[in-house]
Design a protein around this motif. Structure first.
Motif, mmCIF file in Angstrom:
data_model
loop_
_atom_site.group_PDB
_atom_site.id
_atom_site.type_symbol
_atom_site.label_atom_id
_atom_site.label_comp_id
_atom_site.label_asym_id
_atom_site.label_seq_id
_atom_site.Cartn_x
_atom_site.Cartn_y
_atom_site.Cartn_z
ATOM 1 N N THR A 95 35.292 37.317 40.303
ATOM 2 C CA THR A 95 34.669 38.529 40.820
ATOM 3 C C THR A 95 33.218 38.559 40.365
ATOM 4 O OG1 THR A 95 36.763 39.726 40.761
ATOM 5 C CG2 THR A 95 34.768 41.054 40.850
ATOM 6 N N GLY A 123 33.577 42.409 49.420
ATOM 7 C CA GLY A 123 34.402 43.177 48.478
ATOM 8 C C GLY A 123 34.257 44.664 48.728
ATOM 9 N N ASP A 124 33.950 45.415 47.661
ATOM 10 C CA ASP A 124 33.779 46.864 47.817
ATOM 11 C C ASP A 124 32.303 47.247 47.974
ATOM 12 O OD1 ASP A 124 32.731 46.533 45.298
ATOM 13 O OD2 ASP A 124 34.177 47.792 44.271
ATOM 14 N N GLN A 175 30.795 44.574 44.279
ATOM 15 C CA GLN A 175 31.158 43.240 43.811
ATOM 16 C C GLN A 175 32.182 42.632 44.766
ATOM 17 O OE1 GLN A 175 32.497 43.977 39.821
ATOM 18 N NE2 GLN A 175 34.300 45.124 40.453
ATOM 19 N N SER A 180 41.426 50.840 39.747
ATOM 20 C CA SER A 180 40.784 50.249 40.923
ATOM 21 C C SER A 180 39.410 49.649 40.601
ATOM 22 C CB SER A 180 40.643 51.289 42.031
ATOM 23 O OG SER A 180 39.787 52.331 41.621
ATOM 24 N N ARG A 181 38.917 48.844 41.515
ATOM 25 C CA ARG A 181 37.702 48.065 41.298
ATOM 26 C C ARG A 181 36.479 48.931 41.005
ATOM 27 N NH1 ARG A 181 36.112 43.072 45.225
ATOM 28 N NH2 ARG A 181 37.505 41.910 43.873
ATOM 29 N N LYS A 182 36.328 50.051 41.715
ATOM 30 C CA LYS A 182 35.164 50.904 41.501
ATOM 31 C C LYS A 182 35.304 51.755 40.242
ATOM 32 C CE LYS A 182 33.741 51.415 46.327
ATOM 33 N NZ LYS A 182 33.460 52.374 47.417
ATOM 34 N N ASP A 227 38.431 48.796 37.003
ATOM 35 C CA ASP A 227 38.362 47.388 37.421
ATOM 36 C C ASP A 227 39.184 46.488 36.494
ATOM 37 O OD1 ASP A 227 37.622 45.207 38.923
ATOM 38 O OD2 ASP A 227 35.730 44.891 37.863
ATOM 39 N N ASP A 231 41.480 43.643 35.649
ATOM 40 C CA ASP A 231 41.988 42.377 36.185
ATOM 41 C C ASP A 231 43.462 42.210 35.820
ATOM 42 O OD1 ASP A 231 39.695 41.535 37.397
ATOM 43 O OD2 ASP A 231 38.966 40.376 35.694
#
Length: 665
Positions: free
Chosen positions: A71, A135-136, A139, A440-442, A445, A447
């Motif tokens: 990522t 991605g979002d 990233q 979530s990623r935002k 995040d 992994d």
């Protein structure tokens, strides 16, 4: 000839032939001749490994296996576009940008909106060094090895372009290649792929680059991102990119007005069916790069661009059942379960009905034949009912009164479109939804931890809230279904690493209603710590820039709940970042507090984004338009004449870039 010179000569020649064939569609040698030269180069490179180059034409055949895609944070965020569906939408957009720029002298570019997977290609000193998926937007996944196999993407630039830059584009699967792939799959007794877009996107994440190389992927480029001021317009920069070997479609056109934009739209709405690839609309951009800078961005999209979507395809099918979904905030969404129907490249089985008002407005009933289309050709929605097909014994839909998950009676507050389940801490989808939002990623995040694993952890009784994640151990999660020791270790390491995530993202992760990503940043910047925020009274909250009564009430409700306070205290004890770091605080002052500042013109010591950040770091607010509330204007070269006139009429002070730097330093 020296070996290195021979190798380089072959590389240059093969790159030229690749460009002629895959970009210009004009082969100058036969496939057999090309293969002979490629084999000669492969042999020389094999005999002289010291001259290895990842951008050699021999590397396009792939062969490297990538088990995990890293990522990567985008250097320049990849924004999404606002959508429009009518002439009125475009005219409204034009009025907004004319007002912000203070002029009606605006030229536009019109480009087809390609239907594929967005990619960001980074070049340094003329060589491709990385390729990252959208991605979002903040990233994405690094897929450089797979991207090198796409022959229309130049690996090396030799022309006089810009030295360091990013190229934005769309990875597509042309229809001819997609159909050929499906013919092979059907002949082998395999399921055909559903549509070119999803197949192109999935191809980028294949682990074996040799498999990617077998797929007829293509790349259409649409934006140059650079700090160099070599080009004055978007159109000029794309023409230069095309001359350097990038595949910039010839369909791009200039327009002097929205009327000319609509001529382009109407032409391609019909002619698009003759294109070798799929497209679902037109992207309209302000052509002047200077005007683009002046307009800037909202929290989600550039103000200088808009997507006009072609009219969505519509089909009819039968509504079999209405079910209800519970979101993380307790919001209830009714879902139409449909007789499966093929629509815009996919099989549609479900569509959103939004809320009870929408059901009542459409008078949708079980057993009805309904018209379905994809909103923006992505999310299916019901547009109407074929009353001529309604069953005789049809009865009006009675909206749910109780939560489908926990049977709690639903509530609906005045002015709210949706019904809610108030059982915040006892309703399973709300509990898992909040945790899924948290990881979530935002947000945090984390992994190694996904939505399905969260549901599994909850089902097994290992977690009941997001704070419980920080007490998990490898031994606890190894017994879970499909969980190997390495996966368990990655998850626990990911949870531990999330303790480094900055305060503004942690605040967003907490899931306070109405506190989205942008609001979380504003609150974090203003209050500096979770304690300051949760102890703030109503008046203090609504005095923060862009924080209204709804958000203030929601923050206070969160702060006054004892269960939330317990969770916050636990997160503190685990070491999460619940205040702005000392490093960030060192760069922040209150020198510009209460001041509304407009930035206009071209700057040289700082980029426009750096200048705006400096204003915010020193407590000021960046405004996009001049008004009586404007404290002063930071003006660079070529400040718009209408802005200058307006500032003079209102008696607003204008300072230079040097003046501003002295002010904050």
């Amino acid at each position: 000839m020296k070996v290195l010179d021979k190798i380089q000569s072959l590389r240059d020649e093969l790159n030229k032939h690749n460009y002629n064939y895959y970009v210009l569609d004009n082969a100058t040698i036969s496939d057999h001749e090309f293969d002979i030269k490629l084999k000669e180069l492969e042999k020389l490179e094999e005999e002289h490994p010291e001259f290895f180059d990842p951008n050699s034409p021999t590397q396009r055949v792939g062969g490297q296996v990538t088990k995990n895609f890293n990522t990567v944070t985008h250097k320049n965020r990849m924004f999404s576009l606002d959508n429009s569906y009518s002439k009125e939408d475009l005219l409204d957009w034009e009025k907004r940008i004319q007002k912000l720029l203070g002029t009606s002298e605006i030229e536009y570019t019109c480009e087809l909106k390609y239907d594929g997977a967005s990619i960001n290609l980074t070049y340094e000193n003329g060589s491709l060094i990385s390729a990252v998926t959208r991605g979002d937007g903040f990233q994405g996944d690094e897929v450089t090895t797979n991207i090198r196999t796409i022959r229309s993407i130049p690996l090396v630039i030799t022309n006089d372009f810009v030295s360091d830059f990013e190229m934005r584009g769309e990875i597509i699967l042309p229809l001819e290649g997609f159909n050929a792939m499906n013919e092979d799959r059907i002949a082998n007794g395999e399921e055909p792929y559903k549509n070119p877009r999803n197949t192109a996107s999935g191809s980028l994440k294949l682990q074996d680059s040799a498999e990617v190389a077998k797929r007829p992927l293509d790349c259409l480029l649409y934006q140059v991102v650079t700090n160099e001021r070599k080009y004055k317009t978007h159109f000029e920069s794309l023409n230069a990119a095309r001359n350097c070997g990038f595949k910039v479609p010839e369909t791009i056109a200039l327009a002097k007005s929205i009327s000319e934009v609509l001529e382009f739209v109407n032409y391609w709405d019909t002619k698009r069916h003759e294109l070798p690839y799929e497209t679902d609309g037109v992207v309209v951009k302000v052509n002047s790069l200077y005007q683009q800078e002046e307009l800037g961005y909202t929290s989600k999209s550039p103000r200088w661009a808009i997507a006009y979507k072609f009219k969505a395809e519509q089909v009819s099918t039968v509504l079999n059942e209405i079910t209800y979904q519970v979101g993380r905030t307790g919001a209830i969404t009714p879902v139409a379960n449909l007789e499966p129907v093929y629509l815009a490249g996919t099989i549609v089985k479900r569509a959103s009905l939004h809320n009870s008002d929408q059901i009542e407005k459409l008078d949708v009933r079980i057993g009805d034949t309904v018209y379905v289309e994809k909103g923006g050709e992505i999310i299916p929605k019901i547009m109407g009912v074929d009353l001529s097909m309604r069953p005789v014994d049809s009865e009006p839909t009675q909206y749910a009164t109780r939560c489908p998950e926990c049977n709690t009676e639903l509530i609906r507050t005045e002015g709210d479109a949706k019904h809610y389940c108030p059982n915040e801490f006892g309703c399973a989808p709300q509990i898992t939804g909040r945790i899924q939002h948290f990881i979530s990623r935002k947000a945090m995040d984390i992994d190694g931890l996904g939505a399905e694993t969260v549901e599994l952890l909850f089902k097994e009784g290992l977690i009941e809230n997001y704070a419980d994640l920080y007490e998990l151990s490898v031994d606890q999660v190894i017994p879970l279904e499909r969980m190997a020791e390495k996966s368990a270790q990655n998850m626990i390491e990911g949870i531990e690493k999330s303790k480094e995530i900055p305060f503004e993202k942690v605040l967003f992760a907490l899931g306070i209603r109405f506190v989205g990503e942008t609001v979380a940043k504003k609150l974090a910047k203003h209050f500096k710590s979770i304690d300051n925020l949760l102890n703030a009274d109503f008046e203090t909250l609504i005095n923060v820039d862009e924080i209204g009564e709804k958000i203030a009430e929601s923050v206070m409700l969160f702060a006054n709940d004892e269960k939330n306070n317990t969770l916050i205290n636990r997160l503190k004890s685990y070491g999460l970042q619940l205040e702005v770091s000392q490093e960030e605080l060192q760069n922040q002052t209150n020198k510009l507090e209460g001041k509304s500042i407009v930035v206009s013109g071209v700057f040289y010591q700082m980029s426009r984004n750096e200048l705006k950040k400096a204003i915010e770091d020193n407590g000021g607010k960046v405004s996009s338009s001049i008004s009586k509330k404007t404290s002063f204007i930071v003006a660079g070269d070529n400040m718009g004449p209408s802005k200058l006139t307006k500032a003079q009429d209102l008696g607003i002070e204008i300072i230079s870039e040097d003046d501003f730097l002295r002010m904050i330093n």
